[in-house]
Design an enzyme around this catalytic site. Structure first.
Site, PDB file in Angstrom:
ATOM      1  N   HIS A   1     -16.685   1.809   3.660  1.00  0.00           N
ATOM      2  CA  HIS A   1     -15.987   0.663   4.041  1.00  0.00           C
ATOM      3  C   HIS A   1     -14.565   1.114   4.330  1.00  0.00           C
ATOM      4  O   HIS A   1     -13.804  -0.404   3.984  1.00  0.00           O
ATOM      5  CB  HIS A   1     -16.380   0.205   2.272  1.00  0.00           C
ATOM      6  CG  HIS A   1     -16.977  -0.345   1.848  1.00  0.00           C
ATOM      7  ND1 HIS A   1     -17.638  -2.034   1.498  1.00  0.00           N
ATOM      8  CD2 HIS A   1     -17.879  -0.020   0.982  1.00  0.00           C
ATOM      9  CE1 HIS A   1     -18.713  -2.665   1.426  1.00  0.00           C
ATOM     10  NE2 HIS A   1     -19.297  -0.815   0.844  1.00  0.00           N
TER      11      HIS A   1
ATOM     12  N   LYS B   1      -3.768 -10.093  -1.199  1.00  0.00           N
ATOM     13  CA  LYS B   1      -4.965  -9.056  -0.988  1.00  0.00           C
ATOM     14  C   LYS B   1      -3.857  -7.402  -2.049  1.00  0.00           C
ATOM     15  O   LYS B   1      -3.253  -8.031  -2.389  1.00  0.00           O
ATOM     16  CB  LYS B   1      -5.181  -8.433   0.311  1.00  0.00           C
ATOM     17  CG  LYS B   1      -4.154  -8.574   1.044  1.00  0.00           C
ATOM     18  CD  LYS B   1      -3.906  -8.486   3.056  1.00  0.00           C
ATOM     19  CE  LYS B   1      -4.690  -9.679   3.723  1.00  0.00           C
ATOM     20  NZ  LYS B   1      -6.220  -9.752   3.961  1.00  0.00           N
ATOM     21  N   ARG B   2      -5.153  -6.277  -1.898  1.00  0.00           N
ATOM     22  CA  ARG B   2      -4.003  -5.532  -2.361  1.00  0.00           C
ATOM     23  C   ARG B   2      -2.747  -4.247  -1.529  1.00  0.00           C
ATOM     24  O   ARG B   2      -3.418  -5.458  -0.048  1.00  0.00           O
ATOM     25  CB  ARG B   2      -5.024  -4.341  -2.239  1.00  0.00           C
ATOM     26  CG  ARG B   2      -5.984  -4.319  -3.435  1.00  0.00           C
ATOM     27  CD  ARG B   2      -5.529  -3.898  -4.627  1.00  0.00           C
ATOM     28  NE  ARG B   2      -4.966  -2.843  -5.199  1.00  0.00           N
ATOM     29  CZ  ARG B   2      -5.330  -2.026  -6.354  1.00  0.00           C
ATOM     30  NH1 ARG B   2      -6.590  -2.409  -6.460  1.00  0.00           N
ATOM     31  NH2 ARG B   2      -4.917  -0.395  -6.177  1.00  0.00           N
TER      32      ARG B   2
ATOM     33  N   LYS C   1      -2.079  -3.081   5.063  1.00  0.00           N
ATOM     34  CA  LYS C   1      -2.328  -3.927   5.087  1.00  0.00           C
ATOM     35  C   LYS C   1      -1.591  -5.462   6.196  1.00  0.00           C
ATOM     36  O   LYS C   1      -1.242  -6.364   6.608  1.00  0.00           O
ATOM     37  CB  LYS C   1      -2.829  -5.259   4.148  1.00  0.00           C
ATOM     38  CG  LYS C   1      -3.694  -4.923   3.213  1.00  0.00           C
ATOM     39  CD  LYS C   1      -5.027  -4.709   2.125  1.00  0.00           C
ATOM     40  CE  LYS C   1      -5.884  -4.249   1.810  1.00  0.00           C
ATOM     41  NZ  LYS C   1      -6.991  -4.787   2.587  1.00  0.00           N
TER      42      LYS C   1
ATOM     43  N   THR D   1     -12.072  -9.620   3.427  1.00  0.00           N
ATOM     44  CA  THR D   1     -13.480 -10.506   3.260  1.00  0.00           C
ATOM     45  C   THR D   1     -12.935 -12.059   2.443  1.00  0.00           C
ATOM     46  O   THR D   1     -13.174 -13.297   2.793  1.00  0.00           O
ATOM     47  CB  THR D   1     -14.759 -10.763   2.129  1.00  0.00           C
ATOM     48  OG1 THR D   1     -13.366  -9.894   0.944  1.00  0.00           O
ATOM     49  CG2 THR D   1     -15.613  -9.708   2.981  1.00  0.00           C
TER      50      THR D   1
ATOM     51  N   LYS E   1     -13.146 -16.334   3.702  1.00  0.00           N
ATOM     52  CA  LYS E   1     -12.658 -17.479   2.505  1.00  0.00           C
ATOM     53  C   LYS E   1     -11.787 -18.556   3.022  1.00  0.00           C
ATOM     54  O   LYS E   1     -12.094 -19.762   2.288  1.00  0.00           O
ATOM     55  CB  LYS E   1     -12.401 -16.937   0.579  1.00  0.00           C
ATOM     56  CG  LYS E   1     -13.791 -15.870   0.324  1.00  0.00           C
ATOM     57  CD  LYS E   1     -12.728 -15.218  -0.981  1.00  0.00           C
ATOM     58  CE  LYS E   1     -14.122 -14.639  -0.542  1.00  0.00           C
ATOM     59  NZ  LYS E   1     -13.103 -12.038  -1.851  1.00  0.00           N
TER      60      LYS E   1
HETATM   61  C1  26V Z   1     -11.941   3.937  -2.747  1.00  0.00           C
HETATM   62  C2  26V Z   1     -10.986   4.818  -3.434  1.00  0.00           C
HETATM   63  C3  26V Z   1     -11.493   6.185  -3.484  1.00  0.00           C
HETATM   64  C4  26V Z   1     -11.059   6.836  -4.872  1.00  0.00           C
HETATM   65  C5  26V Z   1     -10.047   6.831  -5.329  1.00  0.00           C
HETATM   66  C6  26V Z   1     -10.701   4.923  -5.407  1.00  0.00           C
HETATM   67  C7  26V Z   1     -10.844   3.384  -4.702  1.00  0.00           C
HETATM   68  C8  26V Z   1     -11.308   2.716  -4.965  1.00  0.00           C
HETATM   69  C9  26V Z   1     -11.696   2.202  -4.156  1.00  0.00           C
HETATM   70  C10 26V Z   1     -12.266   2.885  -2.978  1.00  0.00           C
HETATM   71  C11 26V Z   1     -12.841   1.874  -1.829  1.00  0.00           C
HETATM   72  C12 26V Z   1     -12.006   1.129  -1.398  1.00  0.00           C
HETATM   73  C13 26V Z   1     -12.831   0.981   0.252  1.00  0.00           C
HETATM   74  C14 26V Z   1     -12.420  -0.816   0.109  1.00  0.00           C
HETATM   75  O1  26V Z   1     -12.281  -1.408  -0.496  1.00  0.00           O
HETATM   76  N1  26V Z   1     -12.508  -1.565   1.262  1.00  0.00           N
HETATM   77  C15 26V Z   1     -13.227  -3.370   1.011  1.00  0.00           C
HETATM   78  O2  26V Z   1     -14.143  -2.787   2.125  1.00  0.00           O
HETATM   79  C16 26V Z   1     -14.032  -4.101   1.717  1.00  0.00           C
HETATM   80  C17 26V Z   1     -15.457  -4.393   1.650  1.00  0.00           C
HETATM   81  O3  26V Z   1     -16.496  -4.768   2.941  1.00  0.00           O
HETATM   82  C18 26V Z   1     -13.313  -4.464   3.221  1.00  0.00           C
HETATM   83  O4  26V Z   1     -13.469  -6.033   3.313  1.00  0.00           O
HETATM   84  C19 26V Z   1     -12.350  -4.808   3.411  1.00  0.00           C
HETATM   85  O5  26V Z   1     -11.617  -4.884   4.680  1.00  0.00           O
HETATM   86  C20 26V Z   1     -11.949  -2.905   2.690  1.00  0.00           C
HETATM   87  O6  26V Z   1     -10.725  -2.494   2.586  1.00  0.00           O
END
Ligand code: 26V
Length: 818
Positions: free
Chosen positions: A362, A552-553, A558, A660, A664
């Protein structure tokens, strides 16, 4: 549309009561209150329990059907499920919404108040967690025998307060009043071990002797698909101390020490890590990952053995999807179970694992790719480390056979053979999976070219694209009843589970009457949004303004800061010519920053600082307003998205894996201003270039500029507008004269600008002014808005799930359409 009544065996029809009668029964016998004393939450609980009752029969039915037909099962392992509220979703999918509304009205209750009394289940950070929630809805709707596995965090993502413009994190406590949807399954419990050592017997068979263990206890939530007849399960694990409290300690009178043990064990499922793309290499996080992954694998294998007696064919009957690398420990854990518990040799165990597991990536951000210190692994997971070394050994031999050189192999093994310092979870997940997917066409292409380049050369058929989607139930039908009714009146309600039918409204895009009705719905949604903004911030919005929304975050990639810089430039332009013919605008921001991400928090402060100046400037009046809404969550998105005119999708090209929110918004008729990034690229293909507003550098141009470390200074020199903005931020115009506050911000943007705000600024500005002009041509705007709704059908998560089911899981599902 009423849900089909279900029968359990040949017993009586269980729901002879009307929904209203059930609610009253639950109010008295489950909540323990009478009507006179019930508050909104009591009614919410009573209604939820009445609805839950009506899901159970379909749930049991579905379970039996899948078991009987030996339907291939799909397990979605995810650290995060960003669900939001469930009541309206369940009412809708079961066809009970209007009956519930009628009943609540008959009791003189406000429907919205009762629905809003439910806490959001916010067990996620952002896109990854919300995608998991949309997938649960779509797996049920498309009839996939799907089950979600995750963690029942006691505390979800923190609540965001804003104090003096700064983000402040507050504890979140979604379970304080209980969770009406869940079933505790005390009999479904697994011991999860950590630490200890490994012994080998004469035959070389290994036994792991963990030094500590905790129990994983299951909690189930039924997930009903559209029309309610297929009901899947979301199973979340809660941590509990192994065994009873230590009685010896207790008898010694050291009750506190015994209690402490309990607290320590339960810590594992206490709280969601609030980092998003920013890993904290913490032991507790690793334990969370192991905890839920191991419990889930044991659980699915137990279910497997109810139908089959031999794990050789596991991959024919079970597909496991790893949502990012968070459950990547599944690779050595499954091999461990196969070898140590079931007597398989390593090669066979690896083969079965590679037929069963699949991994979704992701993000390409290097700092977000999980890796763990080898020493920590050794301490907590000594047996898994041995197995990872075996995997690396087998991989090495494969790679040599395929002609890769040592240097390249070292870079893509789970553990670098010479440096030995990290366990690289992305490599591990890739090596152990049958398929690896990206989440948009561009993202998948970039995976092949960058982070997984060498692994892709070695396994050219492994990487596959699955473009994300969103559930049309929550993100159109429920959040936008006005538009849903309008669409249904024209083309019927087949679109709800066959979203491409929205194409049928295309011919109406130029129909004056339809345009007028569509825009009346938009206006009402804008009013609902404006009411929320007034309640939460006190700011009063002009609903003739363009509602320009970025939610968004908060993250540098971003580029909320590019948006706020453009806002300041617009403010300056209006001030320089207050009597000009300005298109009024409202800039709405919302989103959380990771608690440890200072720069993101500074962006929030800057937005609030700018808002204070702009909103109180009498020269500006209604021409420009800036709003930062605290504590963004799913429920807030359900109000913001239908009320938006313009959707900001302005990430640095190459950095947003998919997005996403972009989908929406467009589905709900907001026009997109965006870069050629993530799924925006495919949205452009679907809605056509005249109906989406793309600006800035593409991913190749960004990569090229970043590579040669081009400095922004030359560009700033040529832009008086940008210069003025930078000067004002530095001289305290927005910070009460404080010239220190944004020092780091300015040096970031003017000296390094890794995320290319400066080079993209001018084209962003130009596109915004183009949109100002377009908004003035209301028929043209309406036409484009309608065409966005009409052409976004492909972005349904039903389509995404069918595609996973066909191309990755090889699992059966219902086809779409009549
Ligand atoms: C990574 C980490 C690293 C360790 C600490 C906690 C943590 C929590 C979440 C993540 C993953 C972040 C990746 C993420 O959310 N990606 C998003 O995924 C969406 C669904 O596929 C996508 O639409 C977004 O573009 C993408 O940023």
């Amino acid at each position: 549309m009423n849900a089909m009544p279900h029968k359990i065996d040949d017993t009586r029809e269980l729901h002879e009561d009307s929904l209203g009668e059930s609610v009253l029964r639950h109010l008295i016998y489950s909540v323990g209150k009478d009507k006179a004393h019930a508050d909104a939450r009591d009614w919410n609980v009573a209604l939820s329990l009445a609805v839950r009752d009506r899901m159970v029969e379909g749930w049991i039915d579905t379970t039996r059907r899948i078991y009987k037909n030996k339907q291939k099962r799909v397990y979605y392992l995810s650290m995060e499920f960003m669900i939001g509220r469930m009541l309206e979703d369940n009412l809708t999918n079961l066809g009970l919404l209007s009956e519930a509304k009628t009943f609540l009205k008959s009791q003189n209750l406000d429907v919205t108040t009762v629905i809003n009394a439910e806490q959001d289940a916010a067990l996620g950070n952002g896109g990854l967690g919300r995608l998991a929630a949309c997938f649960m809805d779509s797996m049920a709707t498309t009839g996939v025998a799907g089950m979600g596995y995750g963690i029942r965090y006691q505390h979800g993502i923190f609540r965001q307060a804003v104090e003096d413009g700064w983000q402040v994190e507050e504890p979140e406590d979604w379970l304080f009043a209980g969770n009406s949807w869940e079933f505790r399954r005390p009999e479904v419990v697994y011991e999860i071990g950590f630490g200890g050592h490994v012994t080998h017997d004469e035959d070389g068979k290994a036994t792991w002797h963990p030094s500590e263990s905790v129990q994983a206890v299951a909690f189930d939530m039924p997930i009903a698909g559209w029309e309610g007849d297929h009901v899947n399960t979301l199973r979340l694990w809660s941590a509990r101390q192994s065994g009873m409290m230590n009685l010896d300690t207790f008898n010694d009178g050291d009750f506190m020490a015994a209690a402490r043990q309990q607290v320590l064990a339960e810590t594992i499922s206490k709280v969601l890590y609030p980092g998003d793309h920013t890993p904290q290499g913490r032991e507790l996080r690793l334990k969370q990952e192991v905890f839920f992954t191991s419990a889930s694998l044991h659980d699915l294998l137990r279910r497997f053995f109810a139908n089959y007696d031999n794990l050789d064919t596991l991959g024919d009957h079970v597909a496991v999807q790893l949502n990012d690398t968070h459950p990547a420990i599944a690779v050595p854990e499954l091999i461990r179970i196969l070898m140590d518990d079931h007597g398989y040799d390593f090669d066979h165990a690896l083969k079965i694992t590679r037929e069963t597991l699949h991994y979704t990536n992701h993000t390409l951000l290097p700092e977000a790719l999980e890796k763990w210190p080898r020493d920590l692994f050794e301490q907590i997971l000594p047996r898994h480390l041995q197995i990872i070394n075996m995997i690396d050994g087998a991989f090495y031999r494969e790679a040599i056979e395929k002609g890769l050189d040592h240097h390249i192999i070292a870079g893509i093994q789970a553990i670098h053979p010479h440096q030995q310092d990290w366990v690289r979870m992305g490599n591990l997940a890739f090596i152990g999976s049958r398929k690896v997917n990206g989440v948009s066409a561009l993202h998948t292409e970039l995976m092949k070219q960058t982070v997984f380049h060498d692994l892709h050369t070695m396994y050219p058929d492994k990487i596959i694209n699955q473009t994300n989607g969103v559930t049309p139930r929550r993100w159109l039908l429920e959040c936008n009843p006005g538009l849903s009714d309008l669409v249904t009146e024209q083309i019927g309600d087949g679109w709800i589970d066959d979203l491409e039918q929205l194409k049928e409204i295309e011919p109406l895009a130029t129909d004056a009457d339809f345009q007028q009705r569509y825009m009346a719905v938009k206006a009402a949604n804008k009013q609902r949004l404006a009411d929320m903004v007034k309640t939460r911030t006190g700011v009063i919005l002009n609903s003739d303004a363009i509602f320009d929304v970025q939610i968004k975050r908060i993250h540098e990639y971003k580029r909320q800061h590019m948006n706020i810089l453009e806002t300041i430039a617009l403010y300056n332009a209006i001030k320089a010519n207050p009597d000009g013919d300005w298109q009024p605008r409202v800039k709405i921001f919302a989103g959380k920053a990771a608690p440890s991400y200072f720069f993101a928090k500074l962006i929030i402060k800057l937005i609030n600082d700018v808002a204070k100046v702009v909103n109180n400037d009498p020269d500006i009046g209604d021409k420009l307003k800036v709003v930062f809404l605290p504590n963004y969550n799913v429920s807030m998105a359900e109000i913001l998205i239908p009320g938006a005119d313009l959707s900001e999708q302005i990430s640095t090209a190459g950095f947003e894996a998919s997005g996403t929110g972009n989908m929406k918004f467009a589905l709900n008729g907001a026009l997109t201003i965006g870069t050629l990034d993530g799924a925006n690229v495919e949205m452009l293909e679907h809605v056509d270039a005249e109906n989406i507003f793309i600006f800035g550098m593409n991913a190749d141009e960004v990569a090229e500029r970043q590579h040669r470390r081009a400095r922004p200074s030359e560009i700033i020199k040529t832009s008086p507008a940008l210069q003025q903005v930078m000067t004002q931020i530095g001289d305290g115009t927005f910070s009460d004269g404080d010239t220190d506050r944004y020092r780091d911000f300015l040096s970031n943007v003017t000296e390094h600008d890794y995320f290319q705000v400066v080079p993209d600024f001018q084209s962003y500005w130009d596109m915004q002014r183009h949109l100002d002009a377009l908004y003035g041509q209301s028929e043209k705007w309406a036409e484009k808005t309608i065409l966005n709704t009409a052409r976004m059908g492909w972005f349904s998560s039903d389509r995404t799930i069918r595609s996973y089911a066909d191309q990755i899981w090889r699992a059966p599902h219902k086809t779409s359409g009549p």
